[in-house]
Design an enzyme around this catalytic site. Structure first.
Site, PDB file in Angstrom:
ATOM      1  NE  ARG A 170      -3.945   1.971   2.397  1.00 18.66           N
ATOM      2  CZ  ARG A 170      -3.968   2.937   3.312  1.00 18.66           C
ATOM      3  NH1 ARG A 170      -3.052   2.956   4.280  1.00 18.66           N
ATOM      4  NH2 ARG A 170      -4.896   3.875   3.285  1.00 18.66           N
TER       5      ARG A 170
ATOM      6  CG  HIS B 173      -1.322   5.238  -0.565  1.00 20.27           C
ATOM      7  ND1 HIS B 173      -2.141   5.886   0.340  1.00 20.27           N
ATOM      8  CD2 HIS B 173      -2.055   4.204  -1.048  1.00 20.27           C
ATOM      9  CE1 HIS B 173      -3.312   5.278   0.401  1.00 20.27           C
ATOM     10  NE2 HIS B 173      -3.282   4.243  -0.436  1.00 20.27           N
TER      11      HIS B 173
ATOM     12  CG  HIS C  29      -7.888  -4.096  -1.336  1.00 19.44           C
ATOM     13  ND1 HIS C  29      -8.988  -3.270  -1.410  1.00 19.44           N
ATOM     14  CD2 HIS C  29      -6.833  -3.270  -1.093  1.00 19.44           C
ATOM     15  CE1 HIS C  29      -8.619  -2.010  -1.225  1.00 19.44           C
ATOM     16  NE2 HIS C  29      -7.310  -1.986  -1.033  1.00 19.44           N
TER      17      HIS C  29
END
Length: 323
Positions: free
Chosen positions: A65, A69, A196
């Site tokens: 993640r 980002h 995910h």
């Protein structure tokens, strides 16, 4: 479980595609960039990631993640790692990042070890890219050759982070638009959403879905409600798995959850909700090898978003601070 070890030709093909997608910028990157400049770098990253995952398997999702980002805000330049300064407000305080991004200490540890053997050579942006690949592989997911040679940003932008990062309430249209803004398409979006398949979600961000949305398996919703109250309060930070089938293994369980209406976030279930992404979700739910191949290719493409190369940026000696 299916793996990428038997798909070497596909990985090479993926790398070739990545060069085509990224044009001149990618041509300056190479998977062998540190082979002579700092040959110890990749083994240091791998061993440190392995130890971090042994301590907490969730860290793999956190590093993945963190990389996403980083790349979605001004490119894959390590800017997400920077602390605030007198000259700029960093990205750590953005709405999608505040009190939720994790893994900084793992990157710090890797950087410190690498600096002790080859100072000022390996960028934080490249460390994050390799650590992400190693995390996925060590959680039994696919592998890919990480193209290296990025340099680090000398600034960061909380404004760009708030603008560019899709959130858990995003619609399918929002998601497609956010990826398109980064030079990626709807197929890439569905593929990379498969990240995910590992990690956790905070009650604060899925509360509305489990109490108010109808396109959700009711037994599944009730199981999450047991750990997440209807009203904001003490349960806000309670965690639920993003993939309820195999939460600590990188596989295609996320897509199987979606076709059973067990997506945790609104944005997850948007991928399978009588829309244009349904067919791709269905394909991945039944064919893990295809998902793995596509994910490897999409991660290379993601890693080639606006890298700083040549004389742009710097090689920071502390990933939290500019030199």
């Amino acid at each position: 479980m299916a793996s990428m070890t038997s798909s070497g030709k596909m990985i090479v093909f993926c790398i070739a595609l990545a060069f085509c997608w990224s044009g001149v910028s990618a041509a300056k990157l190479s998977p062998t960039f540190y082979d002579t400049k700092c040959p110890q770098a990749l083994s240091i990253i791998n061993s440190t990631v392995a130890q971090a995952l042994a301590n907490e398997s969730r860290m793999g999702a956190s590093l993945l993640r963190l990389f996403f980002h980083d790349c979605f805000v001004r490119g894959c330049d390590g800017s997400v790692l920077l602390d605030d300064t007198a000259n700029f407000t960093g990205e750590k305080g953005a709405g999608a990042n505040f009190n939720s991004l994790r893994g900084f200490e793992v990157i710090d540890s890797i950087k410190s070890q690498i600096e002790s053997v080859c100072s000022g050579v390996v960028s934080c942006a490249d460390i994050l890219a390799v650590a992400t690949r190693d995390s996925v592989l060590q959680l039994r997911g696919p592998t890919w050759d990480v193209l290296l040679g990025r340099r680090d940003a000398r600034t960061a932008s909380i404004t760009a982070a708030n603008r560019n990062l899709p959130g858990p309430t995003s619609t399918l249209r929002n998601l497609i638009s956010a990826f398109k803004a980064q030079g990626m398409n709807a197929t890439d979006m569905v593929t990379l959403s498969g990240a995910h398949t590992i990690g956790n979600a905070r009650c604060l961000f899925y509360r509305f879905r489990i109490y108010s949305e109808s396109n959700i398996d009711q037994t599944f919703a009730a199981s999450l409600q047991a750990n997440c109250s209807r009203s904001s309060g003490p349960t806000d930070n309670n965690l639920g798995f993003l993939d309820v089938t195999t939460p600590t293994v990188f596989d295609n369980g996320y897509y199987q959850d979606l076709i059973n209406f067990k997506g945790v976030f609104h944005s997850d279930q948007e991928l399978f909700n009588n829309g244009t992404a349904d067919a791709q979700v269905t394909k991945y739910s039944a064919d893990q090898n295809t998902f793995f191949n596509d994910f490897a290719a999409a991660m290379i493409k993601l890693g080639n978003i606006k890298p700083l190369t040549g004389k742009k940026g710097e090689i920071t000696r502390n990933c939290r601070l500019i030199n």
